[in-house]
Design a protein around this motif. Structure first.
Motif, PDB file in Angstrom:
ATOM      1  N   SER A 102     177.636  51.112  98.560  1.00 11.85           N
ATOM      2  CA  SER A 102     177.149  52.197  99.402  1.00 11.85           C
ATOM      3  C   SER A 102     178.260  53.201  99.658  1.00 11.85           C
ATOM      4  N   ILE A 103     177.861  54.466  99.796  1.00 14.72           N
ATOM      5  CA  ILE A 103     178.802  55.512 100.178  1.00 14.72           C
ATOM      6  C   ILE A 103     178.151  56.391 101.239  1.00 14.72           C
ATOM      7  N   THR A 104     179.011  57.072 101.972  1.00 15.83           N
ATOM      8  CA  THR A 104     178.531  58.046 102.957  1.00 15.83           C
ATOM      9  C   THR A 104     178.391  59.404 102.295  1.00 15.83           C
ATOM     10  N   VAL A 105     177.300  60.083 102.596  1.00 12.58           N
ATOM     11  CA  VAL A 105     177.090  61.444 102.114  1.00 12.58           C
ATOM     12  C   VAL A 105     177.022  62.375 103.320  1.00 12.58           C
ATOM     13  N   ARG A 106     177.951  63.335 103.358  1.00 15.12           N
ATOM     14  CA  ARG A 106     177.961  64.339 104.422  1.00 15.12           C
ATOM     15  C   ARG A 106     177.410  65.649 103.865  1.00 15.12           C
ATOM     16  N   VAL A 107     176.404  66.178 104.531  1.00 14.62           N
ATOM     17  CA  VAL A 107     175.816  67.448 104.114  1.00 14.62           C
ATOM     18  C   VAL A 107     176.151  68.507 105.153  1.00 14.62           C
ATOM     19  N   SER A 108     176.823  69.548 104.705  1.00 19.94           N
ATOM     20  CA  SER A 108     177.207  70.639 105.597  1.00 19.94           C
ATOM     21  C   SER A 108     176.330  71.862 105.323  1.00 19.94           C
ATOM     22  N   SER A 109     176.403  72.811 106.227  1.00 16.29           N
ATOM     23  CA  SER A 109     175.636  74.046 106.026  1.00 16.29           C
ATOM     24  C   SER A 109     176.304  74.889 104.946  1.00 16.29           C
ATOM     25  N   VAL A 110     175.556  75.796 104.387  1.00 22.54           N
ATOM     26  CA  VAL A 110     176.092  76.680 103.358  1.00 22.54           C
ATOM     27  C   VAL A 110     177.182  77.558 103.968  1.00 22.54           C
ATOM     28  N   ASN A 111     178.315  77.634 103.289  1.00 20.69           N
ATOM     29  CA  ASN A 111     179.439  78.434 103.776  1.00 20.69           C
ATOM     30  C   ASN A 111     179.144  79.916 103.549  1.00 20.69           C
ATOM     31  N   LYS A 112     178.943  80.635 104.634  1.00 15.55           N
ATOM     32  CA  LYS A 112     178.581  82.046 104.532  1.00 15.55           C
ATOM     33  C   LYS A 112     179.774  82.977 104.681  1.00 15.55           C
ATOM     34  N   SER A 113     180.981  82.373 104.687  1.00 15.39           N
ATOM     35  CA  SER A 113     182.166  83.238 104.745  1.00 15.39           C
ATOM     36  C   SER A 113     182.447  83.864 103.380  1.00 15.39           C
ATOM     37  N   ASP A 139     184.211  87.501 107.984  1.00 20.45           N
ATOM     38  CA  ASP A 139     184.763  86.827 109.159  1.00 20.45           C
ATOM     39  C   ASP A 139     183.876  87.182 110.334  1.00 20.45           C
ATOM     40  N   ASP A 140     183.137  86.113 110.800  1.00 19.45           N
ATOM     41  CA  ASP A 140     182.171  86.321 111.887  1.00 19.45           C
ATOM     42  C   ASP A 140     181.183  87.424 111.542  1.00 19.45           C
ATOM     43  N   GLY A 141     180.780  87.456 110.290  1.00 23.54           N
ATOM     44  CA  GLY A 141     179.780  88.415 109.855  1.00 23.54           C
ATOM     45  C   GLY A 141     180.322  89.763 109.479  1.00 23.54           C
ATOM     46  N   GLU A 142     181.627  89.971 109.687  1.00 22.49           N
ATOM     47  CA  GLU A 142     182.236  91.250 109.337  1.00 22.49           C
ATOM     48  C   GLU A 142     182.877  91.172 107.962  1.00 22.49           C
ATOM     49  N   LEU A 143     182.601  92.178 107.119  1.00 24.65           N
ATOM     50  CA  LEU A 143     183.157  92.222 105.772  1.00 24.65           C
ATOM     51  C   LEU A 143     184.657  92.430 105.829  1.00 24.65           C
ATOM     52  N   ILE A 144     185.410  91.600 105.063  1.00 25.54           N
ATOM     53  CA  ILE A 144     186.855  91.718 104.979  1.00 25.54           C
ATOM     54  C   ILE A 144     187.200  92.486 103.715  1.00 25.54           C
TER      55      ILE A 144
END
Length: 687
Positions: A102-113, A139-144
């Motif tokens: 058995s293994i652990t599977v971690r699912v994160s949200s899509v990286n929107k940065s 960065d926090d929704g602002e285009l870099i």
């Protein structure tokens, strides 16, 4: 002495135990592991195939049972493919024969940065799209705004790694194209969907979505009145059908008579149903028939191109084929066995030519300047290539057989990994050629591999379609059958070469080797009073009408009486089908048998023995003794001038050993003749 015996017993016990582990009915699973036990980190919508290791490695992974403790977070299918569905954590387990991992599977949200813009442009002279991806950071929704020296690692759909501010890849087919972007430790995979590329496959044998709905059953039948076989087709509904004679009808059924079918002379024919071509081939060997169905070529499932069906219209037995389906992957020799429930076998060995549904063959060389040189070959004209770095390269081949191109790709290799070249011929056959490089720089964080995308459709974009082209070996040996098998064993284990042969068996044999059409009506015309319920009544009726074997004055045939040596000589001398064959053999021997003088068959015995078709023992011929099965097959082979070369005999013997194992013929002096009678006579074809 006792100690020595104990040691030997212990060694034997260890060996026996080890053998049971290796060769027993069930091999013990020592361990199983998933991904080396490491936690699997995924993002929503990611797709990963688990890396499974089993000890011992000889055990198949097909029986592994996969499960997820929380399938709503990440689910796993029966093949070990994990799909991330929503943010959370779950446990994936693999189980095989009582062992689990058995293994652990971690699912994160899509990286929107990280995001990107896509743009496309048409490729000159082709209906292809060049996809260009330009990444951005937020960065926090602002285009870099990127600095001049800011660069991204961008993985193209092929897995090729580009270090820069943008990257391009040519899409040559519809599908979902993944691009994976890294900036520092931040990663995101973005997808671009291509829908408007017309298929370049022009082969009429391919089936579109509408044509796949054509359903029908087909079979061979025998018209006992006309003594001809016919091909019967029953369709799912009324359709437009064009028969081999070019006549088109609107119907839901077809009966097509196949005339003039001769031994070992394959008949090819085809039907067109609603503009889809279905091809067939029929091969006859004596009373046995093989029907080969060549389906319209489906390049996505080419393991079912050919279906086989076996028939024997002289019996009511069902014949299975081994294999029951297969692939005509190249021109050459193919082999199919048909077998009945009563273990009657017939081997069909036939040559196929004209094969043209293949995909290109590709070989690569890694040059000293860190570039690739490819040697590409196909018997269709080569069309184009998409290189690992996403370039479209026209190959400019023509449609001549054996088109061959040498191409040098000037992009230098920087990283180790798998480099993919997609080569396509003019019929749409594709080869995704992968060459691995391990002599360049090893990137610490990145590698060349389209699996980096963790996307379930990635491999479909680089799927091999068609059957790999192979050069024919001009020196390869090809054989074709010139006389089908004509003698069966008494059962699956014994041939009984020294047993007597009955009158019913001899007339059946004669009917088979002279290729008489099977005729059930012949029985209605005969006058014999003792064959009505005999297994060979049709053969007896057919053979007696041809005067192969006569009956008796009391209107009996006496089918189970043995055939004497004298009677057999008389038959070979008098049957019109054999007369020319006997005369063609030179009379090279002059035996002085003391027991044939004044015998009623003396003339015929001398004629046959002088050609060594049947011979006696020293000074005696024993004319009134029964002739044996082995002597009969030797005589038939001699009569038909079957004198195989060493190569032909070795080939015949290889077929015999593959399908038969009669225990009583190994040391028989007529062994070679017997195996020819069982599997048929094959001649080596000259190229």
């Amino acid at each position: 002495m006792i100690k020595k015996s104990i040691i030997i017993l212990l060694i034997f016990t260890i060996i026996f135990s080890y053998s049971n582990t290796i060769y027993g009915s069930e091999t013990v699973v020592r361990s199983i592991s998933i991904n080396g036990g490491k936690t699997l980190n995924m993002a929503v919508d990611d797709f990963v195939t688990l890396d499974i290791k089993i000890n011992p490695t000889s055990i198949s992974s097909n029986s592994i049972k996969f499960s997820s403790s929380k399938p709503t977070i990440a689910d796993v299918d029966y093949k070990g493919n994990v799909t991330a569905k929503k943010v959370g954590r779950t446990t994936i387990t693999a189980e095989l024969n009582g062992k689990k991992s058995s293994i652990t599977v971690r699912v994160s949200s899509v990286n929107k940065s990280i995001s990107a813009d896509f743009s496309t442009k048409d490729v000159s002279s082709r209906n292809f799209k060049e996809i260009t991806i330009t990444p951005h950071r937020y960065d926090d929704g602002e285009l870099i705004e990127d600095d001049a020296d800011d660069e991204y690692y961008i993985y193209l759909p092929s897995g090729y790694l580009v270090n820069g501010k943008s990257a391009s890849y040519v899409a040559d087919r519809n599908g979902v194209y993944p691009f994976t972007i890294y900036y520092g430790n931040t990663r995101r995979t973005l997808y671009y969907t291509v829908k408007d590329i017309d298929s370049n496959v022009t082969d009429n044998n391919n089936i579109d979505d509408d044509e796949e709905d054509i359903n029908f059953d087909y079979t061979l039948m025998y018209d006992y009145e006309k003594k001809q076989i016919l091909f019967n087709m029953e369709l799912d509904k009324i359709r437009s059908i064009t028969a081999p004679n070019k006549k088109t009808t609107i119907s839901s059924s077809v009966n097509y008579y196949i005339t003039n079918i001769k031994n070992n002379n394959p008949i090819d024919f085809s039907f067109t149903i609603d503009d889809v071509i279905y091809r067939y081939k029929v091969i006859r060997q004596g009373e046995f028939y093989l029907l080969i169905s060549l389906l319209p070529v489906d390049y996505d499932d080419y393991s079912s191109i050919v279906h086989y069906s076996g028939y024997n219209f002289t019996t009511n037995e069902i014949f299975e084929t081994f294999p029951n389906k297969g692939i005509f992957y190249d021109n050459g020799n193919y082999e199919v066995m048909i077998q009945s429930d009563s273990n009657t076998k017939e081997i069909f060995n036939f040559n196929i030519d004209g094969i043209d549904f293949r995909r290109p063959s590709v070989e690569s060389s890694f040059l000293s300047d860190y570039t690739f040189e490819l040697e590409i070959e196909d018997d269709f004209g080569l069309d184009y290539m998409i290189t690992f770095d996403g370039k479209y390269v026209p190959l400019g081949g023509n449609s001549n057989t054996g088109t061959k191109i040498v191409y040098k790709h000037n992009t230098k290799v920087t990283y180790n990994g798998d480099y993919v070249f997609t080569v396509v011929d003019k019929s749409g056959n594709r080869t995704a050629y992968i060459t691995n490089i391990d002599s360049r720089i090893k990137s610490r964080k990145h590698s060349i591999d389209y699996g980096v995308h963790n996307y379930k459709y990635t491999k479909d974009l680089f799927e091999n379609i068609g059957i790999l082209y192979k050069n024919n070996d001009d020196n390869s040996d090809l054989y074709e059958i010139i006389l089908p098998s004509y003698m069966n064993g008494s059962n699956s284990s014994y041939f009984y070469p020294d047993s007597n042969i009955s009158r019913a068996e001899i007339v059946t044999l004669f009917c088979r080797i002279t290729d008489l059409p099977y005729d059930t009506n012949a029985f209605l015309k005969n006058k014999f009073t003792d064959i009505e319920h005999h297994w060979a009544r049709d053969y007896i009726s057919m053979g007696s009408s041809k005067r192969y074997v006569s009956g008796y004055k009391d209107k009996t045939f006496r089918p189970d009486n043995n055939v004497t040596r004298a009677e057999f000589c008389k038959m070979l001398s008098n049957i019109s089908a054999f007369k020319s064959k006997v005369s063609a053999l030179p009379a090279t021997s002059n035996y002085d048998y003391i027991d044939i003088n004044s015998h009623w068959a003396q003339k015929e015995i001398i004629k046959i023995t002088s050609r060594d078709i049947v011979v006696g023992n020293n000074s005696h011929f024993y004319p009134d003794k029964p002739i044996t099965r082995a002597e009969v097959v030797h005589a038939i082979n001699k009569l038909y001038n079957l004198n195989p070369t060493a190569s032909e005999l070795a080939y015949i013997n290889s077929i015999y050993k593959k399908y038969y194992n009669y225990r009583d013929i190994i040391n028989n002096k007529y062994y070679d003749d017997i195996i020819i009678s069982i599997v048929g006579m094959y001649r080596e074809k000259l190229n």
